[in-house]
Design an enzyme around this catalytic site. Structure first.
Site, PDB file in Angstrom:
ATOM      1  N   SER A 182      38.407  46.407  46.305  1.00 16.18           N
ATOM      2  CA  SER A 182      39.057  45.764  45.169  1.00 16.18           C
ATOM      3  C   SER A 182      40.238  44.883  45.531  1.00 16.18           C
ATOM      4  CB  SER A 182      39.510  46.828  44.155  1.00 16.18           C
ATOM      5  OG  SER A 182      40.436  47.713  44.748  1.00 16.18           O
ATOM      6  N   HIS A 210      33.537  48.360  40.907  1.00 22.27           N
ATOM      7  CA  HIS A 210      33.848  46.940  40.751  1.00 22.27           C
ATOM      8  C   HIS A 210      32.602  46.064  40.881  1.00 22.27           C
ATOM      9  CE1 HIS A 210      38.259  46.825  40.450  1.00 22.27           C
ATOM     10  NE2 HIS A 210      38.235  47.916  41.184  1.00 22.27           N
ATOM     11  N   LYS A 241      35.526  49.435  33.378  1.00 24.54           N
ATOM     12  CA  LYS A 241      35.707  48.056  33.847  1.00 24.54           C
ATOM     13  C   LYS A 241      34.704  47.157  33.104  1.00 24.54           C
ATOM     14  CE  LYS A 241      37.875  49.170  38.270  1.00 24.54           C
ATOM     15  NZ  LYS A 241      38.212  50.571  37.969  1.00 24.54           N
TER      16      LYS A 241
END
Length: 396
Positions: A182, A210, A241
């Site tokens: 990330s 992610h 997310k």
């Protein structure tokens, strides 16, 4: 007693402040979006994990409202007592089908998911071989296990092979990696990792927080992107997310792995499960992803546009295609001043420096969203250029 402890804690806090490492939380008024209100002022938001712009999507909000009305506010218990609803079982089935796994188990967060896996599956006779830049939740989860621990240099396959050789005497071996790192936006070389796993009879574990929802041609994450679907034994991820931006995590894996986690994973056994409204909203997010690729396409276009405009302005970017775009400045103090100047120009970003990133590698991590318009992206780039010129200008 507390007077002594208070003075000790205050001294520690003062050290953090003196080192410039104090984390200050800025209050946001209203929902997460490409533009947010901070301190009574509208700013462009370029530091959220809201990759697909679903955090305030009206279809997901409506689904969450229905979930609240139909299923109630909470379960008030852990799942094996009386805390499982049909809705939760449906979400586990949908995640399994979406990612192509035998089964899925829900956790209250991906941090808890990573905290629940290693202690259950790997004991003193086993070996865990982990990338040096893996997320804190992976590191903490590994600490709970009595397994032997090996660490390899970030995405370095020669070093990974050396660690696999060193762990040759273990009963079980598992290679552990983030799908996307990330701080850099780099994607793990999963094809090479899976080849080494096959050669050395090791399992493969990927935290795809992610990536799930938007990486890969169908949004199934880094295994799809790298062409190794069916070869990754354990995948963890988050709904906090791209998949609606709320909360919750999961482990998707082989059937026996999930079955054992249901019996022994402590964060699962001793924590309430997800609130029904979040489950309902997440189901709607999966429906949106599976019915259309337009949000993924928009996100990719936005990331490409930002990269091209920033490179044209002469900024130093780490290479890649991920919507995490690190803008490199090197010096920590300079990076902090540029971040402050951007905030003054209405662009909400965060500066990262040591120890979050290596010394001399300070950066502003920009995160693109499908919710960003072209005009907002161009405004962001203009603000970067103006902030750089202002900070670099001589005083007097």
């Amino acid at each position: 007693m507390y007077t002594t402890v208070r003075d000790q804690l205050r001294a520690e806090l003062d050290e953090i402040e003196a080192a410039g490492l104090t984390k200050r939380e800025r209050g946001i008024h209203g929902p997460q979006s490409s533009q947010i209100e901070v301190g009574g002022r509208e700013v462009l938001n370029f530091c959220a994990n809201n990759y697909l712009g679903l955090a305030n999507d009206p279809r997901i909000v409506e689904a969450a409202h229905r979930g609240l009305d139909e299923w109630g506010y909470g379960l008030a218990s852990v799942r094996f007592i009386c805390g499982t609803q049909e809705l939760h079982l449906e979400l586990e089935g949908r995640v399994s089908a979406f990612l192509g796994y035998d089964d899925t188990i829900l956790f209250s967060s991906c941090f808890d998911a990573n905290g629940g896996v290693f202690e259950v599956l790997f004991g003193a006779d086993d070996a865990i071989i982990s990338d040096e830049l893996n997320h804190a939740s992976i590191i903490d989860g590994i600490r709970l296990s009595k397994a032997q621990r090996f660490r390899y240099k970030n995405r370095d396959m020669a070093d990974l092979e050396a660690q696999l050789v060193a762990a040759a005497g273990a009963r079980r071996r598992v290679i552990v990696t983030d799908g996307v790192f990330s701080m850099d936006g780099y994607i793990a070389p999963l094809a090479e990792i899976c080849d080494l796993a096959d050669r050395y009879d090791a399992l493969v574990f990927v935290d795809d927080s992610h990536a799930v929802g938007f990486v890969g041609s169908h949004g199934r994450g880094t295994p799809e992107y790298c062409g190794v679907e069916g070869r990754v034994d354990i995948t963890t991820g988050t709904f906090g997310k791209a998949l609606g931006g709320a909360s919750g995590g999961y482990v998707a894996a082989r059937a026996e792995i999930v079955a054992l986690l249901r019996q022994r994973a402590r964060p699962y056994l001793f924590s309430n499960t997800l609130a029904p409204a979040i489950v309902a909203g997440t189901l709607q997010a999966l429906e949106l992803l599976e019915s259309s690729g337009s949000l993924r396409e928009r996100l990719q276009a936005n990331a490409a546009l930002f990269r091209s405009l920033m490179e044209a302005e002469g900024f130093d970017l780490l290479p890649g295609e991920h919507p995490i775009v690190p803008v490199m400045f090197g010096d920590a103090a300079l990076t902090a001043r540029i971040a402050d100047a951007l905030q003054a120009r209405g662009v909400y970003v965060t500066a990262f420096s040591f120890p979050v990133v290596p010394r001399g590698a300070a950066r502003i991590r920009v995160q693109l969203s499908a919710a960003h318009s072209e005009e907002e992206i161009r405004r962001c780039v203009e603000a970067f250029a103006a902030a750089r010129d202002e900070v670099a200008a001589p005083v007097g």
